[in-house]
Design a protein around this motif. Sequence first.
Motif, PDB file in Angstrom:
ATOM      1  N   TRP A  79     -23.698 -41.102 -54.522  1.00  8.94           N
ATOM      2  CA  TRP A  79     -23.508 -40.514 -53.190  1.00  8.94           C
ATOM      3  C   TRP A  79     -24.798 -39.905 -52.650  1.00  8.94           C
ATOM      4  N   ALA A  80     -25.702 -39.508 -53.545  1.00 11.90           N
ATOM      5  CA  ALA A  80     -26.999 -38.985 -53.083  1.00 11.90           C
ATOM      6  C   ALA A  80     -27.798 -40.070 -52.371  1.00 11.90           C
ATOM      7  N   HIS A 113     -26.464 -42.760 -51.159  1.00 12.08           N
ATOM      8  CA  HIS A 113     -25.644 -43.218 -50.033  1.00 12.08           C
ATOM      9  C   HIS A 113     -26.004 -42.452 -48.765  1.00 12.08           C
ATOM     10  N   TYR A 114     -26.156 -41.136 -48.919  1.00  8.45           N
ATOM     11  CA  TYR A 114     -26.500 -40.299 -47.766  1.00  8.45           C
ATOM     12  C   TYR A 114     -28.009 -40.166 -47.570  1.00  8.45           C
ATOM     13  N   GLU A 115     -28.791 -40.867 -48.398  1.00  7.66           N
ATOM     14  CA  GLU A 115     -30.247 -40.939 -48.245  1.00  7.66           C
ATOM     15  C   GLU A 115     -30.879 -39.544 -48.195  1.00  7.66           C
ATOM     16  N   VAL A 116     -30.525 -38.733 -49.183  1.00  6.51           N
ATOM     17  CA  VAL A 116     -31.047 -37.372 -49.265  1.00  6.51           C
ATOM     18  C   VAL A 116     -32.504 -37.399 -49.718  1.00  6.51           C
ATOM     19  N   GLY A 124     -22.333 -45.316 -52.447  1.00 10.52           N
ATOM     20  CA  GLY A 124     -21.542 -44.256 -53.078  1.00 10.52           C
ATOM     21  C   GLY A 124     -20.347 -44.790 -53.837  1.00 10.52           C
TER      22      GLY A 124
END
Length: 562
Positions: A433-434, A436-439, A506
Amino acid sequence: MGISQKPLTTPKGENHGKDSFKEKDSSSQSLDQVGYRTQSDDTDNDSKRPSRDVVVSVDEAGDLETVTRVSSGPAYTVFSRPVVRWIIAMNCVSGFISPVTANIYFPSIPSLSEDLGVTIGQINLTITTFMILQALAPTFFGDFADAAGRRPAFILAFLIYLGANIGLALQRDYVALLILRMVQSAGCSGTLALAYATVADVAPSSERGKYMGIVGGGLTVGPAFGPVIGGVLSQYLGWPSIFWFLCILTVVWLVPYVLTVPETGRKVVGNGSIPPHGWNMTLLDYIRFKRQGRVEAPSTHIRQKVRFPNPLNTLAVLRNKDMAVVLLYNAAIFIGFITFTATLSSQFSKIYHFNDIQLGLCYLPIGGGTAVASIGNGYIADWNYRRIAKKMGFSIDRKRGDSLRGFPIEKVRLQLIYPLVGVGTAVYIAYGWAIHYEVHIAIPLVLSFFVGVCVTGPFQVMNMLIVDLYPEAPATATAANNFCRCILASISTAVIENIIDAIGRGWAFTLIALLFSASSPALWVIHKYGPTWREERAERTIRAAEKKAEEARAKEVAQVQK
């Protein structure tokens, strides 16, 4: 480098009761072959060695808490500590070469695609075919090494590997790349089955963890450091330099190995006390013996017959219930690791627009985590072995090795895995998920370190258990392990990019995490039923050995009567 050895001593033991047994015949030898004994010579040459007694005392109820052991006889290995460390160090490097080969050209995939005029998907096909051969090659080399010895198998594998690298450096055609990568995989992947088997040759169960951890460190950091090396070489010298580098690395390893590393295969040299012959000798030993006029082995030594490797012997390992459950669970865990490393460069390139060198450096955190997991778990495994043995009143014999009869080796190894699987599942999902959200890049890199610790840790411990359960042919058992995990891994790497495109990063990584966590009940099955299955396997082996001995005696009687 000279090979120093400890003197072989054979103190005489005594029989201490009805539960004691002596290693006088082939049925007794069969106990070695199911993990009940890990003493000095589970070989075909027992009749040519001094006898030794092993005593296992168990109370009438068979309570594991009251197991004790008294051992006398030859040392588990006659090689000195410095020689053992040298053998382990060389095996660590050989273990590093195969995974670094699989991953070293990940950063150069775009360059290869452009230079050869093919798509990225076609270049990715070379990864899939590489992994298929990575699954198949050890089935030949493992069986060959258990029969002919470790040295012939290592030397043959690396000669094939060297030739493939030279061809890859010179080729400029996609078909040639595809075929030579398969040949390259056949050579370097053959060593995967040999590295752990060599550890089993020279280290008893009580000390096996730390040595397997060191060798496993080489195996697990390869996927991390391969892309770093490949990124630098591809960026500044072009992708052919990658294969020239591998040629140099092979020669640097192969020369000292041929010169100095002794044969350890227990079906060839026992605990090291049987003189090797032919290509099982180091080159320095061969020159020395030739000058002394004794290149051949003593006439009292029965030479091991070298047959053509049978890959079905590897698949036969899966017929044992305990081994089948262990191998399939290990393969499920490995899917999580290989899909992570296979997608890291492509996903980071899309998200963060890194160049080849930057993509290679992104593999360092997971490489550090795998090294920590492998070496750390090795020492913890030995500590847990000592802890449970002390609790049970089980006497550890570091010199001659321990009988595993009545000892819960499954419990000793699996206790280390439970917390790692739980934490690893959570970290794996968080990583998915990190990205996925492109942190910020720091978050997935930190998470990748813990993926290295918690996801690779369990299959390193399972590798120890595989060797503990199958000491009569550790190379064959390791090859079976490699076959299972690489077949599943090749399928997963072929479809993972499509899965990511279909459901997103994610959910794709969440699905993989749930896959290996859902397989975790297998640990309970091994823990509960493993000792019983091991006992059943022992009885089958004993009956088979007794039947074989009876047939041999009947044949001798018939010949005498004629």
